[in-house]
Write a protein that holds these residues in place. Sequence first.
Motif, mmCIF file in Angstrom:
data_model
loop_
_atom_site.group_PDB
_atom_site.id
_atom_site.type_symbol
_atom_site.label_atom_id
_atom_site.label_comp_id
_atom_site.label_asym_id
_atom_site.label_seq_id
_atom_site.Cartn_x
_atom_site.Cartn_y
_atom_site.Cartn_z
ATOM 1 N N SER A 96 -9.499 4.386 -7.343
ATOM 2 C CA SER A 96 -8.907 5.726 -7.403
ATOM 3 C C SER A 96 -9.018 6.451 -6.069
ATOM 4 C CB SER A 96 -9.608 6.566 -8.475
ATOM 5 O OG SER A 96 -9.338 6.029 -9.743
ATOM 6 N N ILE A 97 -10.184 6.391 -5.463
ATOM 7 C CA ILE A 97 -10.398 7.134 -4.215
ATOM 8 C C ILE A 97 -9.587 6.519 -3.064
ATOM 9 C CG2 ILE A 97 -12.135 7.840 -2.524
ATOM 10 C CD1 ILE A 97 -12.660 9.215 -5.109
ATOM 11 N N SER A 98 -9.634 5.197 -2.951
ATOM 12 C CA SER A 98 -8.941 4.555 -1.821
ATOM 13 C C SER A 98 -7.429 4.606 -2.013
ATOM 14 C CB SER A 98 -9.414 3.114 -1.629
ATOM 15 O OG SER A 98 -9.134 2.318 -2.769
ATOM 16 N N ALA A 99 -6.960 4.505 -3.260
ATOM 17 C CA ALA A 99 -5.517 4.604 -3.505
ATOM 18 C C ALA A 99 -5.024 6.008 -3.147
ATOM 19 C CB ALA A 99 -5.192 4.279 -4.961
ATOM 20 N N GLN A 100 -5.830 7.020 -3.446
ATOM 21 C CA GLN A 100 -5.438 8.377 -3.057
ATOM 22 C C GLN A 100 -5.340 8.485 -1.528
ATOM 23 O OE1 GLN A 100 -3.818 9.949 -5.272
ATOM 24 N NE2 GLN A 100 -4.919 11.871 -5.259
ATOM 25 N N ALA A 101 -6.270 7.864 -0.811
ATOM 26 C CA ALA A 101 -6.210 7.879 0.657
ATOM 27 C C ALA A 101 -4.936 7.180 1.132
ATOM 28 C CB ALA A 101 -7.454 7.201 1.238
ATOM 29 N N TRP A 102 -4.631 6.019 0.554
ATOM 30 C CA TRP A 102 -3.440 5.252 0.975
ATOM 31 C C TRP A 102 -2.151 5.993 0.585
ATOM 32 C CZ3 TRP A 102 0.988 3.108 -0.833
ATOM 33 C CH2 TRP A 102 1.639 2.200 0.021
ATOM 34 N N VAL A 108 -8.777 -2.614 0.864
ATOM 35 C CA VAL A 108 -9.706 -1.976 -0.078
ATOM 36 C C VAL A 108 -8.983 -1.639 -1.376
ATOM 37 C CG1 VAL A 108 -11.144 0.061 -0.498
ATOM 38 C CG2 VAL A 108 -11.200 -1.059 1.750
ATOM 39 N N VAL A 109 -7.758 -1.100 -1.257
ATOM 40 C CA VAL A 109 -6.987 -0.755 -2.464
ATOM 41 C C VAL A 109 -6.685 -2.021 -3.268
ATOM 42 C CG1 VAL A 109 -4.827 0.220 -3.347
ATOM 43 C CG2 VAL A 109 -5.951 1.274 -1.380
ATOM 44 N N LEU A 110 -6.202 -3.065 -2.586
ATOM 45 C CA LEU A 110 -5.815 -4.292 -3.289
ATOM 46 C C LEU A 110 -7.012 -4.961 -3.949
ATOM 47 C CD1 LEU A 110 -3.307 -5.743 -0.644
ATOM 48 C CD2 LEU A 110 -2.757 -4.600 -2.792
ATOM 49 N N THR A 111 -8.123 -5.035 -3.233
ATOM 50 C CA THR A 111 -9.321 -5.693 -3.779
ATOM 51 C C THR A 111 -9.903 -4.900 -4.944
ATOM 52 O OG1 THR A 111 -9.821 -6.608 -1.612
ATOM 53 C CG2 THR A 111 -11.633 -6.548 -3.198
ATOM 54 N N SER A 115 0.347 7.974 -12.655
ATOM 55 C CA SER A 115 -0.569 9.061 -13.001
ATOM 56 C C SER A 115 -1.760 9.097 -12.061
ATOM 57 C CB SER A 115 -1.107 8.864 -14.414
ATOM 58 O OG SER A 115 -0.086 9.099 -15.333
ATOM 59 N N ASN A 116 -2.215 10.303 -11.813
ATOM 60 C CA ASN A 116 -3.425 10.533 -11.009
ATOM 61 C C ASN A 116 -3.345 9.770 -9.683
ATOM 62 O OD1 ASN A 116 -4.535 12.282 -12.933
ATOM 63 N ND2 ASN A 116 -5.073 10.537 -14.203
ATOM 64 N N ALA A 117 -4.264 8.802 -9.464
ATOM 65 C CA ALA A 117 -4.290 8.114 -8.169
ATOM 66 C C ALA A 117 -3.507 6.817 -8.165
ATOM 67 C CB ALA A 117 -5.740 7.806 -7.796
ATOM 68 N N ASP A 118 -2.917 6.442 -9.300
ATOM 69 C CA ASP A 118 -2.318 5.102 -9.364
ATOM 70 C C ASP A 118 -1.186 4.964 -8.348
ATOM 71 O OD1 ASP A 118 -2.146 2.513 -10.175
ATOM 72 O OD2 ASP A 118 -1.260 2.937 -12.130
ATOM 73 N N THR A 119 -0.929 3.714 -7.947
ATOM 74 C CA THR A 119 -0.008 3.418 -6.859
ATOM 75 C C THR A 119 0.715 2.106 -7.150
ATOM 76 O OG1 THR A 119 0.087 2.999 -4.471
ATOM 77 C CG2 THR A 119 -1.861 2.196 -5.608
ATOM 78 N N PRO A 120 1.949 1.929 -6.680
ATOM 79 C CA PRO A 120 2.603 0.626 -6.835
ATOM 80 C C PRO A 120 2.002 -0.439 -5.904
ATOM 81 C CG PRO A 120 4.202 2.371 -6.353
ATOM 82 C CD PRO A 120 2.841 2.932 -6.100
ATOM 83 N N LEU A 121 1.241 -0.016 -4.899
ATOM 84 C CA LEU A 121 0.688 -0.982 -3.942
ATOM 85 C C LEU A 121 -0.113 -2.037 -4.698
ATOM 86 C CD1 LEU A 121 0.269 -1.719 -0.940
ATOM 87 C CD2 LEU A 121 -1.845 -0.393 -1.024
ATOM 88 N N GLY A 122 0.238 -3.307 -4.486
ATOM 89 C CA GLY A 122 -0.460 -4.389 -5.181
ATOM 90 C C GLY A 122 0.253 -4.818 -6.455
#
Length: 214
Positions: free
Chosen positions: A70-76, A56-59, A143-150
């Motif tokens: 934003s929401i799914s990245a925060q969960a991950w 979900v995060v990657l897609t 920042s905020n919900a951002d993630t290195p995933l992907g």
Amino acid sequence: MSITQTTLPYAASALEPHISRHTLNAHYGHHHAAYVAKTRTLIQRTPLESASLEEVVLTSRQQHMKRLFSISAQAWNHDFLWHSMRPGGGGEPYGAIASLIEKSFGSQRAFSQEFVTMAGDQFGSGWCWLVYEAGRLDIVATSNADTPLGSTQLPLLTIDVWEHAYYLDYQHRRLDYIAAFLGHLINWDFANQNLARAMAAPAQEAAARKAAGG
Ligand code: FE2
């Protein structure tokens, strides 16, 4: 398969006195739980309904679905955070990650100083990550919900620097929280496991290409 909240890998009181059970109960039981529940709601009756959280995060990143990302990245990110800490953790790294920290930052001390600076200087809410890319380690803040995933940077460890992660215990003293994370909480076993996977990934891709005749 419906996305469910990961089980906390220790008791809510296990990180005391560095992170209180009150903080962990609110952080895991309220903030993280809400991100997971909201992700589930957003993917209901969509093509992502049975996808894993990582998918979900990657897609959502690739397809610029900003709210779902934003929401799914925060969960991950929170799943990743719980495993980045352990009772009795922190202190000097060991194993393969210790050698790569020396190679990438010059010394353990230089690594700690850069980590404190990056996590401490992150403006507003966000995360600080130890990542692996092309044979080296780096420290990045998001920042905020951002993630290195992907991205091309593979995450090895993270610290949550949103105020909800530390305010009950440390108020405005974010640097004391970061010092506790480095000194008493980092799960180096988890970082070493992630590093082993990251270093194996290029070999796996090459093997897959060869198997496919590429
Ligand atoms: Fe958080």
